[in-house]
Write a protein that holds these residues in place. Structure first.
Motif, PDB file in Angstrom:
ATOM      1  N   ALA A   1      15.081 -52.009 -66.344  1.00 56.32           N
ATOM      2  CA  ALA A   1      14.623 -51.745 -64.986  1.00 56.32           C
ATOM      3  C   ALA A   1      15.421 -52.552 -63.973  1.00 56.32           C
ATOM      4  O   ALA A   1      15.722 -52.078 -62.872  1.00 56.32           O
ATOM      5  CB  ALA A   1      13.130 -52.073 -64.868  1.00 56.32           C
ATOM      6  N   LEU A   2      15.787 -53.782 -64.352  1.00 55.96           N
ATOM      7  CA  LEU A   2      16.590 -54.626 -63.465  1.00 55.96           C
ATOM      8  C   LEU A   2      17.996 -54.054 -63.299  1.00 55.96           C
ATOM      9  O   LEU A   2      18.534 -54.001 -62.188  1.00 55.96           O
ATOM     10  CB  LEU A   2      16.654 -56.044 -64.033  1.00 55.96           C
ATOM     11  CG  LEU A   2      17.404 -57.081 -63.198  1.00 55.96           C
ATOM     12  CD1 LEU A   2      16.711 -57.292 -61.860  1.00 55.96           C
ATOM     13  CD2 LEU A   2      17.491 -58.411 -63.959  1.00 55.96           C
ATOM     14  N   ILE A   3      18.592 -53.594 -64.398  1.00 57.12           N
ATOM     15  CA  ILE A   3      19.934 -53.016 -64.347  1.00 57.12           C
ATOM     16  C   ILE A   3      19.945 -51.762 -63.475  1.00 57.12           C
ATOM     17  O   ILE A   3      20.887 -51.523 -62.708  1.00 57.12           O
ATOM     18  CB  ILE A   3      20.429 -52.704 -65.769  1.00 57.12           C
ATOM     19  CG1 ILE A   3      20.636 -54.007 -66.559  1.00 57.12           C
ATOM     20  CG2 ILE A   3      21.727 -51.905 -65.732  1.00 57.12           C
ATOM     21  CD1 ILE A   3      20.942 -53.787 -68.022  1.00 57.12           C
ATOM     22  N   ARG A   4      18.893 -50.957 -63.566  1.00 56.14           N
ATOM     23  CA  ARG A   4      18.819 -49.705 -62.811  1.00 56.14           C
ATOM     24  C   ARG A   4      18.909 -49.936 -61.302  1.00 56.14           C
ATOM     25  O   ARG A   4      19.413 -49.087 -60.559  1.00 56.14           O
ATOM     26  CB  ARG A   4      17.524 -48.970 -63.138  1.00 56.14           C
ATOM     27  CG  ARG A   4      17.486 -48.374 -64.519  1.00 56.14           C
ATOM     28  CD  ARG A   4      16.104 -47.843 -64.854  1.00 56.14           C
ATOM     29  NE  ARG A   4      15.736 -46.721 -64.024  1.00 56.14           N
ATOM     30  CZ  ARG A   4      14.681 -46.700 -63.220  1.00 56.14           C
ATOM     31  NH1 ARG A   4      13.890 -47.768 -63.123  1.00 56.14           N
ATOM     32  NH2 ARG A   4      14.398 -45.633 -62.510  1.00 56.14           N
ATOM     33  N   LEU A   5      18.424 -51.082 -60.845  1.00 61.93           N
ATOM     34  CA  LEU A   5      18.444 -51.369 -59.411  1.00 61.93           C
ATOM     35  C   LEU A   5      19.865 -51.463 -58.858  1.00 61.93           C
ATOM     36  O   LEU A   5      20.081 -51.280 -57.655  1.00 61.93           O
ATOM     37  CB  LEU A   5      17.693 -52.677 -59.131  1.00 61.93           C
ATOM     38  CG  LEU A   5      16.197 -52.681 -59.460  1.00 61.93           C
ATOM     39  CD1 LEU A   5      15.611 -54.049 -59.186  1.00 61.93           C
ATOM     40  CD2 LEU A   5      15.464 -51.617 -58.651  1.00 61.93           C
ATOM     41  N   PHE A   6      20.826 -51.764 -59.734  1.00 60.16           N
ATOM     42  CA  PHE A   6      22.219 -51.913 -59.300  1.00 60.16           C
ATOM     43  C   PHE A   6      23.056 -50.672 -59.604  1.00 60.16           C
ATOM     44  O   PHE A   6      24.225 -50.614 -59.217  1.00 60.16           O
ATOM     45  CB  PHE A   6      22.846 -53.140 -59.968  1.00 60.16           C
ATOM     46  CG  PHE A   6      22.173 -54.426 -59.599  1.00 60.16           C
ATOM     47  CD1 PHE A   6      22.543 -55.107 -58.456  1.00 60.16           C
ATOM     48  CD2 PHE A   6      21.154 -54.952 -60.384  1.00 60.16           C
ATOM     49  CE1 PHE A   6      21.922 -56.292 -58.093  1.00 60.16           C
ATOM     50  CE2 PHE A   6      20.520 -56.141 -60.038  1.00 60.16           C
ATOM     51  CZ  PHE A   6      20.906 -56.808 -58.889  1.00 60.16           C
ATOM     52  N   MET A   7      22.460 -49.695 -60.280  1.00 59.22           N
ATOM     53  CA  MET A   7      23.185 -48.466 -60.626  1.00 59.22           C
ATOM     54  C   MET A   7      22.925 -47.403 -59.565  1.00 59.22           C
ATOM     55  O   MET A   7      22.293 -46.376 -59.826  1.00 59.22           O
ATOM     56  CB  MET A   7      22.780 -47.993 -62.021  1.00 59.22           C
ATOM     57  CG  MET A   7      23.099 -48.999 -63.121  1.00 59.22           C
ATOM     58  SD  MET A   7      22.598 -48.442 -64.758  1.00 59.22           S
ATOM     59  CE  MET A   7      23.729 -47.075 -65.011  1.00 59.22           C
ATOM     60  N   VAL A   8      23.389 -47.658 -58.375  1.00 60.53           N
ATOM     61  CA  VAL A   8      23.182 -46.731 -57.263  1.00 60.53           C
ATOM     62  C   VAL A   8      24.522 -46.378 -56.617  1.00 60.53           C
ATOM     63  O   VAL A   8      25.495 -47.133 -56.716  1.00 60.53           O
ATOM     64  CB  VAL A   8      22.235 -47.336 -56.196  1.00 60.53           C
ATOM     65  CG1 VAL A   8      20.867 -47.618 -56.776  1.00 60.53           C
ATOM     66  CG2 VAL A   8      22.844 -48.596 -55.594  1.00 60.53           C
TER      67      VAL A   8
END
Length: 201
Positions: free
Chosen positions: A63-70
């Motif tokens: 979930a933390l990694i997903r925040l930077f995959m934008v």
């Protein structure tokens, strides 16, 4: 080769639950009689909202990694819709946008709805919704951080800070003891103390 890369990309998007449709993210704004302000981002790729907040070994790190995959949409025209009026601006290189305008009428205290949209050549008009807060009259204002003020974050200890980031989430992080009651008292703006003094007289 190109098809293989596309399939790999779609697999990664699916694995990390990333939305490949454009999104207008409108952050909570604020204002008063003088000016209203609201900000946001336009994304071409962004994470879907989290459905589960259970503490599992891999769920929180992912979930933390997903925040930077934008991916953002730079230099696109966005329009703010507010009480029958429209205001237009252009996103920055990082997809960020901001609006500041003066209300045409006196607004009551509380939350007010606002919308921001842009037109995508494939998907048509994409609209994001947010809210603007109008505070009541007061001579006192409190501006507070969250980390190590409201929530225990261990900001001065790298090992503990990483542990909190990787093993906790917004629903499971622990607040400091008594901090909820503390903020409740601040929100009441001294009314309790005034009432006590009146009863003591």
């Amino acid at each position: 080769m190109i098809n293989g890369i596309k399939k790999l990309r779609q697999w990664a998007y699916s694995l990390f639950r990333l939305n490949t449709m454009p999104v207008v993210k409108v952050y909570h704004g604020f204002g008063d009689d003088e000016a209203l302000k609201v900000h946001g981002h336009v994304f071409s790729v962004s994470p879907f909202g989290r459905k589960s907040f259970k503490n599992k070994v891999l769920r929180n790190p992912l979930a933390l990694i997903r925040l930077f995959m934008v991916k953002t949409k730079p230099r696109v025209e966005v329009t703010l819709h507010w009480m029958g009026q429209n205001y237009t601006t252009t996103t920055e290189d990082d997809g960020f946008f901001g609006f500041e305008w003066k209300a045409s009428q006196l607004l009551p205290t509380g939350w007010h709805d606002v919308a921001v949209s842009f037109v995508h050549r494939r998907w048509g008009q994409i609209t994001g919704h947010g809210k603007i807060f109008i505070p009541g009259d007061s001579s006192i204002a409190f501006i507070s951080d969250i980390d190590d003020t409201f929530l225990i974050s261990h900001s001065s200890n790298l090992r503990k800070r990483l542990y909190v980031l990787l093993t906790s989430n917004a629903r499971t992080r622990k607040p400091f003891e008594g901090v909820v009651r503390h903020y409740q008292l601040l929100a009441q703006g001294g009314e309790i103390d005034v009432d006590r003094r009146q009863r003591a007289q």
